[in-house]
Design a protein around this motif. Structure first.
Motif: not given
Length: 775
Positions: A452-462, A484-487
């Motif tokens: 979840h943490c990896y995915t939300v970071h990658k999607l945020y950058r995209a 969003g809390d993980l981001l």
């Protein structure tokens, strides 16, 4: 131009016409002259005129008035006139016209003529336009000519018999014996006609197919003679002896050897010999090799022979002719399921064909490349397919994306690789993916909690890089809303740490909401994600409220409805944690957690009352309900409260009544976490309270009252009466009285009689309006 000009002069005049109008004028004048001469009783130039008319017909102009002239010329004793008459019949007549039946007797007479060329004219005409009736009448004559001594007539008769079999299937048995004997002929034309006739008979009758399987040795012997024979000037084509006959024999062998091991074994050696000895540098040789490959792959051939056939197709892939490459990939596509390993050897050549300039070759290469993906080559093949996706034509992007998704779902080596692959496709060709891609990816992310943490970071950058790919933006918004809390935490082992503030996240979502590229559904994802962040951030709740309130007057109804309901929540609650905890309580209750001895805590009574009044309108306080695990008796309630409790019992029979109503609202709420399996982002409904209360029950008559709140000041009441006694009640009426401040409108009842034993009910609708909202 005079009417008697020769055919050559008419052609020259037509070609010299400078305009279409001038050409039509020449043809109209000539056709008028031809009509006039046709009407003359003694016309010596009939064949000459009919020849000119046929040329006019070839140019696309009407020439139907020459049909009867064709019939008359066919009956002529002169060969020159018969020839033009039969040619006209083949061009101007067909089986749908009655005039074609008039030539049946003439054809029958000409089939018995001593002149072989007249017989040939009749055979060609019957084979070209013979109707089913003509075929039935003339089939015995064709069978007789198949046994004639003249090879020229026999090959014509064999092709005519093919037409008869196609028109009338029942006549196939008539030619079976004659067709078998034609295989012993020395003349290649006769043998070619016999092979075509046998092929037609075998394709249409399974019993005939079994009978002709005995001819496989004869066909093999004929084929070997063609392969090993020396140079023959009569039959040689580019160094290949009679390739037309070879192709026909190979097609017949394919039919005879299909699903039959005995016939297949008899032709294995021959097929290997043809595959190794045929010259593949010429188009003629490639035609023979292609038919050989199809035969090998269609019969029960040996494994080594099948590998040889696949290798021949692999050589075809290296040919400069795009047509040859196309048919090679078409054939490989048919056998990749049964001979996967053999086709895998040519994977590199197939992938190289993805770069071909021809669109048809590129499409076939894509189909074959997707079929070759397996667990052992998933990484290398996916690298090639993703590279192709970035440069492929727009018409192939959807197919490529779907194929990559299917392959990744079947053979993904890891969950992270699977997510990265799908995100790469969404980044490259997000606008061409199927509609189900977004929910499928959301489900994949949800089930992979460790990423979840990896995915939300990658999607945020995209999302920072590009917001034009709508499916990618939708998934990114959902993921930010959920995790969003993980981001904001900024710690992720799989990626470089990035410090993201609450304002940064809200800026991205606000950009999506305001972008002209965003679809209405995308804005819905972004608005819901913004609302979800109100439970995950602490310092920007007021900004979230302002963002949501803007869309309360949005022109899009769905987006406006979401914003209005979110604003209503903000007015009632300072924080969404109370809402989520209540949902957890209800979820545990409805899943019978009390059966396991657990006693989940419930919210306070006042909180539950507020939750029930999500959109306002609750006036009466509710009595507290006992804890789910408690055995204490419920508190006594007044009659008014009892009625209110019945109104709240929407689902019926669930004990704490307030929680029942709350769960009904929460079931359709998009704000809950997906782990509760309650989120339905595409459905937001405002539910009005609907309840049924028994208001009268005496002497067998029961009256129930059902209320439905239509607006803040409107209420619809449905009165229903039933009779459980043994006799009917007639003259039944319902009356109602209301305060002066309430407007009453009673609609017509469904009837005035109550049948016995509850056979039918009487219903009456009452509309109440409280414009001043008096308590």
């Amino acid at each position: 131009m005079s009417p008697s000009v020769p055919l050559q002069e008419m052609i020259r005049a037509i070609r010299s016409a400078r305009t279409q109008c001038e050409e039509r004028g020449v043809i109209q004048r000539e056709c008028a002259a031809i009509r006039a001469q046709f009407r003359q009783a003694d016309n010596g130039g009939r064949s000459h005129n009919l020849a000119k008319l046929l040329y006019v017909h070839m140019l696309g102009y009407p020439a139907h008035f020459g049909q009867m002239e064709c019939v008359r010329m066919i009956a002529s004793p002169r060969y020159s006139e018969k020839r033009v008459g039969y040619l006209g019949a083949m061009m101007l007549l067909d089986e749908k016209q009655d005039a074609s039946l008039l030539i049946t007797n003439s054809i029958k007479n000409d089939l018995s003529n001593s002149n072989q060329y007249i017989q040939s004219l009749a055979l060609c005409t019957l084979a070209c336009m013979g109707s089913a009736e003509m075929c039935r009448d003339l089939a015995p004559e064709i069978d007789r000519l198949l046994r004639a001594s003249n090879s020229y007539i026999k090959k014509k008769a064999a092709l005519c018999a093919v037409h008869i079999v196609r028109k009338v299937h029942d006549l196939g048995e008539l030619f079976t014996k004659a067709a078998r004997s034609l295989l012993t002929e020395k003349n290649h034309g006769v043998v070619h006609g016999a092979v075509v006739l046998i092929t037609e008979l075998c394709e249409r009758n399974s019993e005939t197919l079994e009978r002709f399987r005995k001819t496989v040795p004869d066909l093999v012997q004929i084929m070997k003679g063609l392969v090993i024979s020396g140079y023959s000037p009569d039959h040689d084509v580019a160094g290949i002896s009679d390739p037309f006959l070879q192709v026909r024999i190979l097609r017949l062998l394919r039919i005879l050897g299909r699903n039959n091991e005995g016939a297949s074994d008899a032709m294995n050696d021959l097929l290997a010999q043809v595959a190794t000895n045929t010259d593949s540098t010429k188009t003629v040789g490639n035609a023979v090799l292609y038919e050989t490959v199809l035969t090998v792959l269609d019969i029960k051939s040996e494994s080594g022979l099948r590998v040889l056939a696949v290798n021949i197709l692999g050589r075809f892939l290296l040919n400069n002719d795009r047509n040859i490459r196309y048919i090679a990939m078409t054939s490989l596509q048919k056998i990749v399921g049964t001979d996967h390993n053999a086709v895998q050897r040519h994977r590199g050549t197939i992938v190289d064909c993805l770069k071909d300039q021809d669109a048809s070759v590129k499409r076939r290469a894509l189909d074959l490349s997707l079929a070759l993906v397996s667990a052992s080559n998933i990484r290398s093949m996916m690298k090639e397919l993703l590279s192709f996706l970035s440069s492929c034509p727009p018409e192939l992007r959807s197919q490529t994306a779907s194929g990559i998704f299917n392959a990744a779902e079947r053979y993904a080596p890891s969950q992270r690789w699977h997510i990265d692959t799908i995100l790469h496709v969404l980044t490259t060709a997000g606008g061409d993916v199927r509609d189900e891609t977004v929910p499928n990816l959301i489900q994949l992310i949800t089930n992979t909690s460790e990423l979840h943490c990896y995915t939300v970071h990658k999607l945020y950058r995209a999302l920072l890089s590009d917001i034009s790919q709508q499916p990618l933006v939708q998934v990114a918004c959902w993921c930010i809303g959920e995790y969003g809390d993980l981001l904001l935490r900024g710690e992720c082992q799989e990626t470089e740490p990035v410090q993201v503030t609450e304002d940064d996240v809200l800026d991205v979502l606000e950009t999506v909401l305001q972008s002209h590229m965003s679809f209405p559904s995308t804005r819905g994802f972004a608005l819901t994600a913004t609302m979800k962040l109100s439970t995950r951030i602490t310092e920007n709740v007021d900004r979230i409220r302002s963002i949501v309130s803007i869309y309360g007057s949005c022109i899009d109804v769905e987006l406006q409805q979401r914003a209005v309901e979110y604003n209503a929540l903000f007015k009632k609650y300072d924080h969404m944690s109370l809402f989520c905890s209540a949902a957890i309580c209800i979820w545990m209750h409805l899943n019978n957690v009390q059966s396991a001895g657990l006693s989940p805590p419930l919210c306070g009574v006042s909180q539950v009352c507020d939750l029930l009044d999500l959109l306002g309108g609750s006036e009466q306080p509710l009595q507290p309900s006992p804890a789910l695990g408690s055995t204490a008796p419920p508190m006594p309630v007044s009659t008014a409260n009892t009625v209110g409790g019945d109104l709240l019992d929407l689902l019926g029979g669930l004990e704490p009544t307030p929680i029942t109503l709350l769960f009904k609202r929460l079931m359709h709420s998009p704000w809950l976490n997906t782990d509760l399996k309650l989120m339905q982002p595409s459905t937001l409904s405002v539910f009005s309270v609907v309840a049924t209360v028994t208001v009268y029950e005496k002497d067998g008559v029961t009256v129930t009252l059902s209320c439905e709140k239509q607006s803040d000041s409107g209420l619809t009441v449905t009165l229903t009466a039933s009779n459980s006694t043994e006799s009917d009640i007639r003259g039944f009426t319902l009356q109602a009285a209301v305060p002066k401040s309430v407007q009453l409108h009673m609609k017509a009842p469904s009837g005035d009689s109550l049948p016995a034993r509850g056979a039918a009910k009487v219903t009456q609708m009452v509309v109440l309006n409280n414009p001043n909202k008096v308590a």
